[in-house]
Write an enzyme that holds these catalytic residues in place. Structure first.
Site, short mmCIF file in Angstrom:
data_model
loop_
_atom_site.label_atom_id
_atom_site.label_comp_id
_atom_site.label_asym_id
_atom_site.label_seq_id
_atom_site.Cartn_x
_atom_site.Cartn_y
_atom_site.Cartn_z
N HIS B 58 56.63 121.59 67.64
CA HIS B 58 56.92 122.77 68.44
C HIS B 58 56.62 122.47 69.91
O HIS B 58 55.87 121.54 70.22
CB HIS B 58 56.06 123.94 67.95
CG HIS B 58 56.55 124.60 66.70
ND1 HIS B 58 56.05 125.78 66.21
CD2 HIS B 58 57.52 124.23 65.82
CE1 HIS B 58 56.68 126.12 65.09
NE2 HIS B 58 57.57 125.18 64.83
N GLU B 60 54.72 123.88 72.08
CA GLU B 60 53.30 123.92 72.49
C GLU B 60 52.57 122.65 72.06
O GLU B 60 51.73 122.12 72.79
CB GLU B 60 52.60 125.14 71.88
CG GLU B 60 53.15 126.49 72.29
CD GLU B 60 54.21 127.00 71.33
OE1 GLU B 60 55.07 126.21 70.87
OE2 GLU B 60 54.19 128.20 71.02
N CYS B 88 53.41 130.70 67.41
CA CYS B 88 53.25 130.91 65.96
C CYS B 88 51.79 130.65 65.56
O CYS B 88 50.95 130.32 66.40
CB CYS B 88 54.20 129.98 65.18
SG CYS B 88 53.66 128.24 65.16
N CYS B 91 50.64 126.97 66.34
CA CYS B 91 50.45 126.71 67.78
C CYS B 91 49.29 127.51 68.35
O CYS B 91 48.56 127.03 69.22
CB CYS B 91 51.75 126.98 68.52
SG CYS B 91 53.03 125.78 68.10
#
Lengths: 157, 157
Positions: B58, B60, B88, B91
């Site tokens: 992801h 992040e 999410c 993260c």
């Protein structure tokens, strides 16, 4: 997700424990992980935050990355993740994102665990992915490794 | 954690949006992230799950890894993470583990957000790390990029 015998579960948790001991070389908290598919280890990892100076390099993240490379696929369907200690929030989220259907952990993490202790991220119906969860395999050995580590660290300080 | 002006916040969210657009090249969900310290971007990332075939990549996580390398330190003290969409569970856990004290996100993620929507991991007092949280900076642009992506994907299918 596969039906593993008790003997197989013990074998793979011992492999996760071997990984956990690798963390000790750089004074990382000793947690290890293996991911198994059709009886074969497709990814291994140990906590390497201090070793790599990377905040996210927990055992499970390392093993998921390795398994993704091994499979050439971000989806780890039909696999089982063995980890010595109950996964944290980050790792529980990662397990769901990698679509891993089965998690077996050794000892609980009452303070930070997200497999039932602090949260139950792994089995949250809202997250589009639920995991079959089992714990307690070689729990004493998994917990002992952690206790020894923290006791030694306190003595040094 | 630093006091950023509204102008600086808008500037850095535009940089996160530039990252988000990079995700589109490989049909990854367009989410982008930058991490800022003392007015400088120390890590950038965009969602690259499909591009890299890695479940955890992801925006992040990519930006935290880059910032850890840049700083030579897993602790990202005094930094601010800008991300186009609410983080999410994974993260949000990672942000805490990296000790990032301030998060600014663009648009909410009602379905999977852990910055207040589904969970509030970022501000859970029990996790030893709490984050100053702000949202809504360029929210319309951040959300529009997502909507356009999912609309196009539905049309293709």
């Amino acid at each position: 997700m596969s039906d593993l015998t008790q003997e197989e579960k013990t074998y793979f948790m011992q492999e996760a424990l071997k990984e956990a001991r690798l963390s000790l070389a750089k004074e990382d908290i000793p947690i290890g992980c293996v991911i198994v598919k059709k009886g074969e280890i497709i990814g291994r990892g140990h906590n390497a935050r201090e070793e790599l100076n990377q905040a996210v390099m927990h055992a499970e993240i390392m093993a998921i990355n390795a398994a993704n490379r091994h499979e050439g696929n971000w989806r780890l369907l039909d696999s089982t993740l063995f980890v010595t200690i109950e996964p944290c929030v980050m790792c529980s989220g990662a397990i769901g994102l990698a679509r891993i259907p089965q998690v077996i952990y050794g000892a609980e993490n009452q303070k930070f665990g997200a497999g039932g202790s602090l949260y139950n991220i792994l089995q949250d119906k809202r997250l589009n992915h639920r995991v079959s969860l089992e714990s307690g395999i070689l729990a004493a050995e998994c917990a002992q490794l952690m206790q020894d580590f923290f006791r030694q660290r306190r003595t040094k300080q």
